[in-house]
Design a protein around this motif. Structure first.
Motif, PDB file in Angstrom:
ATOM      1  N   UNK A  58       0.831  -1.202   0.091  1.00  0.00           N
ATOM      2  CA  UNK A  58       0.169   0.119  -0.073  1.00  0.00           C
ATOM      3  C   UNK A  58       0.981   1.187   0.018  1.00  0.00           C
ATOM      4  N   UNK A  59       0.420   2.213  -0.878  1.00  0.00           N
ATOM      5  CA  UNK A  59       1.195   3.449  -0.871  1.00  0.00           C
ATOM      6  C   UNK A  59       0.298   4.308  -0.718  1.00  0.00           C
ATOM      7  N   UNK A  60       0.431   5.269   0.410  1.00  0.00           N
ATOM      8  CA  UNK A  60      -0.485   6.553   0.406  1.00  0.00           C
ATOM      9  C   UNK A  60       0.244   7.949   0.150  1.00  0.00           C
ATOM     10  N   UNK A  61      -0.473   8.598  -0.398  1.00  0.00           N
ATOM     11  CA  UNK A  61      -0.038  10.097  -0.548  1.00  0.00           C
ATOM     12  C   UNK A  61      -0.839  10.995   0.138  1.00  0.00           C
ATOM     13  N   UNK A  62      -0.735  11.465   1.252  1.00  0.00           N
ATOM     14  CA  UNK A  62      -1.451  12.337   1.928  1.00  0.00           C
ATOM     15  C   UNK A  62      -1.758  13.749   1.394  1.00  0.00           C
ATOM     16  N   UNK A  63      -2.658  14.494   2.013  1.00  0.00           N
ATOM     17  CA  UNK A  63      -2.806  15.923   1.681  1.00  0.00           C
ATOM     18  C   UNK A  63      -1.535  16.552   2.325  1.00  0.00           C
TER      19      UNK A  63
ATOM     20  N   UNK B  44       3.223  17.971  -5.947  1.00  0.00           N
ATOM     21  CA  UNK B  44       2.013  16.936  -5.704  1.00  0.00           C
ATOM     22  C   UNK B  44       2.599  15.846  -6.674  1.00  0.00           C
ATOM     23  N   UNK B  45       3.116  16.205  -8.002  1.00  0.00           N
ATOM     24  CA  UNK B  45       3.522  15.003  -9.040  1.00  0.00           C
ATOM     25  C   UNK B  45       4.736  14.192  -8.415  1.00  0.00           C
ATOM     26  N   UNK B  46       5.433  14.638  -7.651  1.00  0.00           N
ATOM     27  CA  UNK B  46       6.646  14.170  -7.154  1.00  0.00           C
ATOM     28  C   UNK B  46       6.135  13.121  -6.064  1.00  0.00           C
ATOM     29  N   UNK B  47       5.199  13.481  -5.201  1.00  0.00           N
ATOM     30  CA  UNK B  47       4.738  12.670  -4.155  1.00  0.00           C
ATOM     31  C   UNK B  47       3.893  11.579  -4.585  1.00  0.00           C
TER      32      UNK B  47
ATOM     33  N   UNK C 159      -3.447   4.884  -2.649  1.00  0.00           N
ATOM     34  CA  UNK C 159      -4.364   5.636  -1.870  1.00  0.00           C
ATOM     35  C   UNK C 159      -3.936   7.200  -1.813  1.00  0.00           C
ATOM     36  N   UNK C 160      -4.804   7.874  -2.450  1.00  0.00           N
ATOM     37  CA  UNK C 160      -4.430   9.236  -2.523  1.00  0.00           C
ATOM     38  C   UNK C 160      -5.626  10.145  -2.035  1.00  0.00           C
ATOM     39  N   UNK C 161      -4.841  11.027  -1.141  1.00  0.00           N
ATOM     40  CA  UNK C 161      -5.834  12.047  -0.553  1.00  0.00           C
ATOM     41  C   UNK C 161      -5.713  13.370  -1.302  1.00  0.00           C
ATOM     42  N   UNK C 162      -7.002  13.601  -1.963  1.00  0.00           N
ATOM     43  CA  UNK C 162      -6.983  14.732  -2.972  1.00  0.00           C
ATOM     44  C   UNK C 162      -5.673  14.947  -3.858  1.00  0.00           C
TER      45      UNK C 162
ATOM     46  N   UNK D 142      -9.302   7.123  -4.155  1.00  0.00           N
ATOM     47  CA  UNK D 142      -8.889   8.374  -3.573  1.00  0.00           C
ATOM     48  C   UNK D 142      -9.886   9.431  -3.136  1.00  0.00           C
ATOM     49  N   UNK D 143      -9.353  10.302  -2.308  1.00  0.00           N
ATOM     50  CA  UNK D 143     -10.354  11.133  -1.841  1.00  0.00           C
ATOM     51  C   UNK D 143     -10.495  12.407  -2.875  1.00  0.00           C
TER      52      UNK D 143
END
Ligand code: ATP
Length: 256
Positions: free
Chosen positions: A78-83, A145-148, A161-164, A190-191
């Protein structure tokens, strides 16, 4: 291969933020979490990522209780990108993306050719390869954001999993990132705040309101004018799309 959350909940002190809720993320789908500010979307996403401990129930990753899995094992899945994901300033873009390879590093922490290739491919996918050597603090919000997202892709997860994820992105890159995410052979949650993006790029939606999942299913079931009025407090009209493609929601602010 699925994430299965059963009766998960979370409190901030005595305040319930997410009431006991159940949601199964189906293999291969793009699931959108929608709802007003403060409705519990990020909280649910963090619970699904195993980053927030549920007060009740459990989250199972491919049938195994995530609370009992080592962090490294979860990170390979699982990979998560947070706000507002933060990164130390004095670091170059490529190094940020290399962080996605941490779950795979051996004891001495050396990167190998496979790691290098995964990082290059991820940077390429988000159109940031030309900025690989730039310092992080010189990037715009949209570039960060694109790098994250590249960091998450370099993690080669089964679940993204992507938050906004469209935060800070101009319209070209919003469409680019959402199109990329939809086309990836991954399971994605994704949120999203833009309900028209949610319709277009998600297979299924879960609508949150006041810490509860009010509805989950295909967009046409979840996004009725009545539910939109109840949850978002705006009047909406749902118009059929051209060629019977995705419908479009038009909003009308309510008179105060
Ligand atoms: N660590 C915390 N301490 C106190 N309150 C919290 C904490 N985390 C979340 N909350 C509160 O829980 C509620 C839900 O937060 P959450 O971030 O899950 O909402 P959200 O639907 O993602 O909101 P947004 O659309 O504004 O990002 C909010 O009222 C928030 O202030």
């Amino acid at each position: 291969m699925m994430i299965d959350a059963r009766n998960v909940s979370w409190n901030a002190g005595a305040k319930p933020v997410l009431h006991p809720s159940s949601l199964t993320v189906q293999p291969g789908e793009t699931l959108g979490l929608i709802g007003p500010n403060g409705s519990g979307k990020s909280t649910l996403l963090r619970l699904l990522a195993g980053l927030r401990a549920s007060r009740s129930g459990s989250v199972r990753l491919n049938g195994r209780d995530m609370a009992k899995l080592p962090r490294r094992e979860i990170a390979k899945q699982i990979a998560l990108v947070e706000q507002q994901a933060e990164t130390a300033d004095l670091i170059r873009v490529r190094q940020v993306v290399e962080l996605g390879r941490l779950p795979y590093l051996k004891a001495l922490g050396r990167q190998c050719g496979t790691d290098h290739d995964a990082v290059t491919k991820a940077l390429d996918r988000v159109e940031m390869i030309h900025m690989a050597d730039r310092f992080w603090h010189t990037l715009s919000g949209g570039e960060r954001q694109r790098v994250h997202i590249a960091r998450a892709l370099a993690q080669e997860p089964a679940y993204l999993l992507l938050d906004e994820p469209t935060n800070h992105l101009d319209i070209k890159h919003q469409i680019g990132i959402l199109g990329l995410v939809k086309a990836l052979p991954l399971t994605t949650v994704m949120v999203l705040h833009d309900l028209n993006h949610a319709i277009r790029y998600c297979d299924r939606l879960a609508l949150l309101h006041e810490g509860k999942i009010l509805a989950a299913g295909p967009a046409e079931k979840v996004l009725s004018p009545a539910l939109i009025r109840q949850v978002f407090e705006v009047d909406a009209q749902i118009e059929p799309g051209a060629d019977k493609e995705n419908p479009t929601i038009r909003f009308k602010a309510r008179a105060a």
